[in-house]
Design an enzyme around this catalytic site. Structure first.
Site, PDB file in Angstrom:
ATOM      1  N   SER A 173     -49.126  72.826  -6.783  1.00  0.00           N
ATOM      2  CA  SER A 173     -47.792  73.391  -6.993  1.00  0.00           C
ATOM      3  C   SER A 173     -47.537  73.525  -8.480  1.00  0.00           C
ATOM      4  O   SER A 173     -48.151  72.823  -9.296  1.00  0.00           O
ATOM      5  CB  SER A 173     -46.740  72.466  -6.367  1.00  0.00           C
ATOM      6  OG  SER A 173     -45.431  72.825  -6.768  1.00  0.00           O
ATOM      7  N   TYR A 186     -42.864  64.003  -5.595  1.00  0.00           N
ATOM      8  CA  TYR A 186     -43.637  65.220  -5.313  1.00  0.00           C
ATOM      9  C   TYR A 186     -44.385  65.669  -6.562  1.00  0.00           C
ATOM     10  O   TYR A 186     -45.582  65.985  -6.502  1.00  0.00           O
ATOM     11  CB  TYR A 186     -42.686  66.316  -4.829  1.00  0.00           C
ATOM     12  CG  TYR A 186     -43.371  67.585  -4.379  1.00  0.00           C
ATOM     13  CD1 TYR A 186     -43.968  67.664  -3.125  1.00  0.00           C
ATOM     14  CD2 TYR A 186     -43.408  68.713  -5.192  1.00  0.00           C
ATOM     15  CE1 TYR A 186     -44.589  68.826  -2.695  1.00  0.00           C
ATOM     16  CE2 TYR A 186     -44.020  69.875  -4.778  1.00  0.00           C
ATOM     17  CZ  TYR A 186     -44.612  69.937  -3.526  1.00  0.00           C
ATOM     18  OH  TYR A 186     -45.225  71.090  -3.115  1.00  0.00           O
TER      19      TYR A 186
END
Length: 305
Positions: A173, A186
């Site tokens: 990501s 995350y």
């Protein structure tokens, strides 16, 4: 003399690789044939994992599909079979559990064969501030988004090295390249996934394993439901990405042996800026882009603590 030779070699190769990169901006790289390859995709029961499965199926690959969601797996398997996959084998696997990964990996080797393209796609997100994030979900983030990559590599990389043939794909990501408010666990897990994949890539190079490729994928927000509720401040610069578009970009990157893929393209420029901006300017820029509060309206998918 060694210093001079090494320096000249470095300069010469640097110029060559720069020119090569510029050429590839204009002339597309040759796409490799993945027909007959054994492709394992984690998190294949929905979202990007399902779309990648269907695209690999249409290219004639043998598919090994993992997910914790049995119903989702069944549907992906059905669609992949209809899309032309050479063979589809699905397994329920909890990627947060090391022993489950090793157990199912052994099954795959016995029932299908050695995996030649490994796509670590499974992922979860908590979406709470650091203080509000339950310990159990913080641990789950690290187990699924990071540690699962360690265990799948341990299970399937040795066979790739033995034949000097394979491809390791990490769906990370842009949150693995820069910190984002309310995504502490995350971001940590994706930073780790990126660093891990880069490190293994360098190991393969140092060992002369030129046939074992690595692709790291860092997309911005994807419209799959994982980040449901989030909004982007400047959609022209940083659009919320459509899953079909992202999946097609990933398949192309894999087939062209592209080492890193950032989506959208503006992220390449933004990443370069981060490297030399003063910290306060970088924080101001993050605020301008809406990165400081785009998680404020986050809903996401329901998760158990």
């Amino acid at each position: 003399m060694n210093f001079l030779v090494e320096t000249l070699r470095f300069i010469g190769l640097s110029v060559y690789y720069w020119l090569e990169s510029l050429v590839f901006l204009v002339v597309p790289r040759r796409k490799k044939n993945v027909s007959g390859e054994i492709v394992l995709i984690t998190g294949a029961g929905s979202g990007i994992g399902r779309l990648l499965s269907l695209k690999f199926a249409s290219l004639g690959a043998t598919l090994v599909l993992w997910d914790i969601n049995q119903e989702g797996l069944k549907e992906t398997s059905r669609l992949a079979s209809e899309n032309g996959a050479a063979r589809v084998q699905s397994y329920v696997c909890d990627c947060s559990k090391r022993q489950d990964i090793y157990r199912v990996a052994d099954q795959v080797k016995k029932e299908v064969g050695d995996v030649t393209i490994l796509v670590n796609n499974a992922g979860i997100v908590t979406g709470k501030s650091f203080i509000e994030s339950p310990d159990s979900l913080v641990e789950k983030n690290m187990e699924v988004n990071t540690m699962a990559h360690f265990w799948t590599y341990k299970a399937f990389l040795p066979a790739m090295m033995a034949s000097n043939h394979g491809h390791l794909v990490s769906i990370a990501s842009t949150a693995g390249l820069t910190g984002v408010s309310r995504l502490s666990d995350y971001c940590a897990s994706k930073f780790a996934a990126v660093g891990f994949a880069e490190s293994v890539d360098f190991e393969m190079r140092s060992l002369g394993m030129t046939g074992v490729k690595t692709t790291i994928v860092c997309p911005y927000l994807i419209n799959t439901g994982m980040f449901d509720g989030c909004r982007t401040k400047w959609p022209t610069l940083l659009p919320i990405l459509e899953p079909e578009y992202v999946a097609e970009k990933i398949i192309t990157a894999i087939r062209q042996d592209q080492e890193i893929l950032l989506i959208p393209r503006s992220c390449y420029f933004l990443l370069c800026l981060k490297g030399f901006l003063p910290v306060k300017v970088a924080a101001l820029f993050a605020d301008y882009l809406g990165i400081l509060d785009f998680m404020t309206s986050f809903k996401g998918r329901a998760k158990k603590d």
